[in-house]
Scaffold this motif. Structure first.
Motif, short mmCIF file in Angstrom:
data_model
loop_
_atom_site.label_atom_id
_atom_site.label_comp_id
_atom_site.label_asym_id
_atom_site.label_seq_id
_atom_site.Cartn_x
_atom_site.Cartn_y
_atom_site.Cartn_z
N THR A 2 -39.91 -18.48 7.00
CA THR A 2 -39.21 -18.12 5.78
C THR A 2 -37.70 -18.13 6.00
O THR A 2 -36.94 -18.66 5.19
CB THR A 2 -39.67 -16.73 5.29
OG1 THR A 2 -41.07 -16.78 5.05
CG2 THR A 2 -38.96 -16.33 4.02
N ILE A 3 -37.28 -17.55 7.11
CA ILE A 3 -35.85 -17.51 7.41
C ILE A 3 -35.32 -18.92 7.65
O ILE A 3 -34.26 -19.29 7.15
CB ILE A 3 -35.58 -16.59 8.62
CG1 ILE A 3 -35.89 -15.14 8.24
CG2 ILE A 3 -34.14 -16.72 9.10
CD1 ILE A 3 -35.84 -14.17 9.41
N THR A 6 -34.96 -20.74 4.36
CA THR A 6 -33.87 -20.23 3.55
C THR A 6 -32.52 -20.68 4.10
O THR A 6 -31.60 -21.00 3.34
CB THR A 6 -33.93 -18.70 3.48
OG1 THR A 6 -35.23 -18.31 3.00
CG2 THR A 6 -32.88 -18.13 2.55
N CYS A 48 -32.25 -14.31 2.81
CA CYS A 48 -33.30 -14.32 3.84
C CYS A 48 -34.06 -13.00 3.85
O CYS A 48 -35.30 -12.98 3.91
CB CYS A 48 -32.71 -14.57 5.22
SG CYS A 48 -32.20 -16.26 5.53
N VAL A 49 -33.32 -11.89 3.81
CA VAL A 49 -33.97 -10.57 3.84
C VAL A 49 -34.86 -10.40 2.62
O VAL A 49 -36.00 -9.93 2.73
CB VAL A 49 -32.91 -9.45 3.95
CG1 VAL A 49 -33.53 -8.08 3.72
CG2 VAL A 49 -32.22 -9.51 5.31
N SER A 51 -36.28 -12.79 0.94
CA SER A 51 -37.43 -13.68 1.12
C SER A 51 -38.46 -13.07 2.06
O SER A 51 -39.67 -13.13 1.80
CB SER A 51 -36.97 -15.03 1.67
OG SER A 51 -36.12 -15.67 0.78
N VAL A 52 -37.98 -12.47 3.15
CA VAL A 52 -38.90 -11.84 4.12
C VAL A 52 -39.60 -10.64 3.48
O VAL A 52 -40.79 -10.42 3.70
CB VAL A 52 -38.14 -11.46 5.41
CG1 VAL A 52 -38.98 -10.56 6.28
CG2 VAL A 52 -37.73 -12.71 6.16
N VAL A 55 -42.32 -12.07 1.32
CA VAL A 55 -43.45 -12.53 2.14
C VAL A 55 -44.22 -11.32 2.69
O VAL A 55 -45.46 -11.31 2.73
CB VAL A 55 -42.96 -13.46 3.27
CG1 VAL A 55 -44.06 -13.72 4.29
CG2 VAL A 55 -42.46 -14.78 2.68
N GLY A 56 -43.49 -10.29 3.11
CA GLY A 56 -44.14 -9.07 3.61
C GLY A 56 -44.96 -8.39 2.53
O GLY A 56 -46.07 -7.90 2.80
N LEU A 81 -35.25 -9.07 12.22
CA LEU A 81 -35.32 -10.19 11.28
C LEU A 81 -33.95 -10.48 10.66
O LEU A 81 -33.59 -11.64 10.45
CB LEU A 81 -36.35 -9.91 10.19
CG LEU A 81 -37.80 -9.99 10.65
CD1 LEU A 81 -38.73 -9.43 9.58
CD2 LEU A 81 -38.18 -11.41 11.01
N THR A 82 -33.17 -9.44 10.43
CA THR A 82 -31.81 -9.63 9.91
C THR A 82 -30.93 -10.31 10.95
O THR A 82 -30.14 -11.20 10.61
CB THR A 82 -31.22 -8.28 9.47
OG1 THR A 82 -32.10 -7.68 8.50
CG2 THR A 82 -29.83 -8.45 8.86
N ALA A 85 -31.88 -13.91 11.02
CA ALA A 85 -31.31 -14.57 9.85
C ALA A 85 -29.81 -14.82 10.03
O ALA A 85 -29.31 -15.89 9.68
CB ALA A 85 -31.56 -13.72 8.60
#
Length: 188
Positions: A2-3, A6, A48-49, A51-52, A55-56, A81-82, A85
């Motif tokens: 996902t990241i 994006t 990105c955050v 989007s994650v 997805v989560g 995750l940040t 990204a």
């Protein structure tokens, strides 16, 4: 994934801004030179955050449960995750700046989508053929994925947490310096 997907949009967006003259107009204004790139990066990291998180939410809706993870571990996972990204976005910005057009930027940034497929995301490194293990083991996504698994599923993290943060810091600095040098060069 996902990241990576994006951040490809960031490469395309930066390339569009460069080729359509938006950056040239910003350069004539009384603003900090780096603010254009920093704005792209902040916008992309936020995207990105989001989007994650989406997805989560889908993962939880279809049955994912993390019974082992504490609130602090969830926070650490979101932080990691940040960082991923941020690192990939700076690399994507450099790819966008070095590309002659949006199509090239999209193609140049494609490894950001392919590298996770060559990591331990879907197959454990121990189950991979011997010739392929070093490719999967010594790349930035494997330690990040193993750290996320450890945080959310309770598996062993080992040195993967430090390796993931190190990869993120290194890629962020590399992407920033690359992007800055491309952005600061005289326009053609």
């Amino acid at each position: 994934l996902t990241i990576g997907g994006t951040t490809i949009g960031s490469a395309v967006s930066v390339s569009n801004d460069m080729s359509e003259g938006v950056i040239a107009r910003f350069r004539t204004m009384a603003i900090h030179r780096g603010s254009v790139l920093i704005g792209h990066v902040i916008g992309s990291v936020l995207q990105c955050v989001m989007s994650v998180v989406l997805v989560g939410a889908v993962a939880v809706a279809i049955g994912f449960r993390s019974t082992e993870a504490t609130a602090l571990e969830w926070l650490a996972a979101v932080g990691l995750l940040t960082l991923v990204a941020l690192a990939l976005t700076w690399i994507a910005v450099g790819m966008g700046l070095s590309s002659p057009n949006a199509e090239a930027a999209s193609n140049n940034a494609m490894p950001l989508m392919i590298l996770p497929l060559l990591s331990s995301a879907f197959v454990p490194v121990d189950a991979m053929p011997g010739w392929f293990r070093p490719i999967a083991e010594y790349q930035p996504f494997t330690p990040a994925i193993e750290t996320l698994r450890g945080l959310l599923l309770g598996s062993e993290i080992g040195n993967n947490g430090w390796l993931a943060v190190g990869w993120c810091a290194g890629l962020t600095v590399l992407g920033y310096l690359w992007s800055k040098s491309l952005f600061d060069r005289d326009p053609k």
